[in-house]
Scaffold this active site. Structure first.
Site, PDB file in Angstrom:
ATOM      1  N   ASN A  45     112.305  55.998 115.797  1.00 19.55           N
ATOM      2  CA  ASN A  45     111.754  55.665 114.784  1.00 19.55           C
ATOM      3  C   ASN A  45     112.095  54.892 113.144  1.00 19.55           C
ATOM      4  OD1 ASN A  45     109.697  57.616 115.602  1.00 19.55           O
ATOM      5  ND2 ASN A  45     110.469  59.538 114.865  1.00 19.55           N
ATOM      6  N   HIS A 132     101.923  68.466 113.840  1.00 23.32           N
ATOM      7  CA  HIS A 132     104.017  68.813 114.723  1.00 23.32           C
ATOM      8  C   HIS A 132     104.183  70.092 114.461  1.00 23.32           C
ATOM      9  CE1 HIS A 132     108.458  67.629 113.877  1.00 23.32           C
ATOM     10  NE2 HIS A 132     107.438  66.416 114.070  1.00 23.32           N
ATOM     11  N   GLU A 178      98.018  64.480 110.212  1.00 22.93           N
ATOM     12  CA  GLU A 178      98.752  64.220 110.389  1.00 22.93           C
ATOM     13  C   GLU A 178      98.071  62.429 109.644  1.00 22.93           C
ATOM     14  OE1 GLU A 178     101.805  64.327 112.777  1.00 22.93           O
ATOM     15  OE2 GLU A 178     101.851  65.883 113.293  1.00 22.93           O
ATOM     16  N   SER A 182     102.451  60.599 116.120  1.00 24.07           N
ATOM     17  CA  SER A 182     103.138  60.429 116.402  1.00 24.07           C
ATOM     18  C   SER A 182     103.901  60.196 118.060  1.00 24.07           C
ATOM     19  CB  SER A 182     105.331  61.465 116.079  1.00 24.07           C
ATOM     20  OG  SER A 182     104.799  62.272 116.349  1.00 24.07           O
ATOM     21  N   ASP A 207     100.314  64.228 106.119  1.00 26.64           N
ATOM     22  CA  ASP A 207     101.550  64.341 107.141  1.00 26.64           C
ATOM     23  C   ASP A 207     101.801  63.340 106.945  1.00 26.64           C
ATOM     24  OD1 ASP A 207     104.394  63.806 108.396  1.00 26.64           O
ATOM     25  OD2 ASP A 207     103.648  65.368 109.109  1.00 26.64           O
ATOM     26  N   HIS A 210     105.238  58.862 110.125  1.00 23.56           N
ATOM     27  CA  HIS A 210     105.090  57.487 110.672  1.00 23.56           C
ATOM     28  C   HIS A 210     104.675  56.573 110.171  1.00 23.56           C
ATOM     29  CE1 HIS A 210     107.645  59.614 114.080  1.00 23.56           C
ATOM     30  NE2 HIS A 210     106.764  60.979 113.496  1.00 23.56           N
ATOM     31  N   LYS A 240     112.515  57.797 108.343  1.00 22.92           N
ATOM     32  CA  LYS A 240     112.186  56.994 109.985  1.00 22.92           C
ATOM     33  C   LYS A 240     111.365  55.942 108.654  1.00 22.92           C
ATOM     34  CE  LYS A 240     109.249  60.928 111.981  1.00 22.92           C
ATOM     35  NZ  LYS A 240     109.772  61.769 110.931  1.00 22.92           N
TER      36      LYS A 240
END
Length: 384
Positions: A45, A132, A178, A182, A207, A210, A240
């Protein structure tokens, strides 16, 4: 020399079920093992290629030369609070546009702390079904009940809150999502989710793990336009795209103050390294001053879509392109073959992803280039 294993003591009773569970995982080909780094990077990541960059190395070297301690020596509420921690949090709040920020040792710890601490008795947590595992850990410890809603479906979240109200729910809803998922690489409809949150006087927890560093103005994420609102809390991991470690929770001052006072994962944890705080600050500086990295990654995403899309990879418009195989065994066999050809590309299977959706998770970073993508495409073509 006598082999010590010949004289190994029998397992204590408490460890026998643990050993049996490991044996069961082996029998169904689910036992995990750590792997050394090898092959061209299609697995990490480290989206902007910062983890091994000169920028971060120099920041760490300079910090050590200035006498910044490597270890914190204690929790933030004891003697572990350092000026570098506070400088990072102030810079992060200013950069992302939040009232305050708080640095945790990891994204998992931060996500778990948010959901275990903020929702109160009588409240309701409504979460995306693909959220997650760290969020699930927080919900397991939460005072409020949690219900799942369909993936990226604001209407399902709206319905869940309405149903709860009809059944007598009187507290506050907390919506947990999110911004970029991911394993699927798809983007949440944040504007619609914000409308649902406003309609129900709900808090919106986003979140941005990413998306931070990759999307939004100056890499401020997909939730940049919502940051600073009184009902929005964001989580931004630093391991990340920022290339370092830890996670920043950004939100209203009252939220940060409450986490400092009530989040057990923060209160009772040794503070992260002050030296690493300087690395995260350097990473934020890269986001602000080196837009060429994001442009370069966007070019790789476009190239990968053209070369890997026809081979079955989902063209998501993000740096994550899943290639859904379906069957677990086929996915893992394909991953092994690709790895043998010199590419670090991992197979993902249940329970990490839903049953029947085992896949190769193709992750694009600045650690590879167009030629690497072309080479991967050639291998996948031969293995098809």
């Amino acid at each position: 020399m006598t082999d010590a294993r010949q004289h190994a003591s029998p397992l204590p009773p408490a460890l026998r079920p643990i050993a049996a569970d490991l044996a069961r995982l082996s029998a169904i080909d689910r036992r995990r093992a750590l792997m050394p780094i090898a092959g061209r990077d299609f697995a990490s990541n480290d989206y902007l290629g910062l983890a091994g960059s000169t920028v971060l190395r120099e920041a760490v070297t300079d910090a050590i030369a200035r006498g910044v301690p490597v270890g914190s020596g204690g929790s933030r509420l004891l003697r572990g609070n350092h000026a570098e921690h506070e400088a990072l949090e102030a810079e992060a709040a200013a950069f992302f546009g939040s009232e305050h920020a708080l640095w945790f040792s990891s994204g998992f710890a931060a996500n778990a702390a948010l959901l275990a601490t903020l929702p109160q008795r009588g409240d309701l947590i409504v979460h995306d079904t693909l959220i997650h595992a760290s969020a699930h850990e927080g919900m397991r410890l939460a005072r409020a009940p949690a219900v799942a809603a369909g993936h990226n479906d604001p209407h399902a979240i709206d319905d869940a809150i309405r149903n709860w109200r009809r059944q007598g729910g009187t507290g506050s809803p907390w919506i947990a999502v999110e911004s970029l998922y991911s394993m699927d690489g798809d983007i949440a409809p944040l504007d619609a989710l914000a409308e649902v949150a406003a309609r129900h006087d709900a808090m919106l927890l986003i979140d941005e793990a990413h998306a931070t560093g990759v999307f939004g103005p100056d890499g401020r994420g997909l939730a940049a336009a919502l940051e600073g609102q009184a009902n929005v809390v964001t989580l931004r991991t630093c391991g990340k795209a920022l290339g370092s470690e830890g996670a920043l929770v950004c939100g209203p001052a009252v939220v940060i103050d409450f986490l400092i006072n009530r989040a057990r994962g923060f209160i009772f944890s040794t503070a992260p390294s002050p030296v690493m705080a300087t690395a995260v600050r350097a990473g934020l500086g890269v986001l602000a001053n080196e837009p060429a990295r994001r442009k370069r990654l966007a070019a790789l995403v476009g190239h990968a879509g053209k070369r890997l899309g026809p081979l079955g990879a989902s063209v998501t418009g993000t740096q994550i392109l899943p290639l859904i195989v379906g069957d677990d065994g086929r996915a893992m066999a394909l991953a092994a073959a690709v790895q043998a050809a010199g590419f670090d590309l991992r197979g993902i299977r249940p329970p990490t992803v839903p049953a029947g959706s085992a896949r190769l998770r193709i992750s694009l970073t600045l650690n590879i280039d167009e030629a690497d993508i072309d080479a991967l495409a050639g291998v996948l073509e031969r293995l098809a």
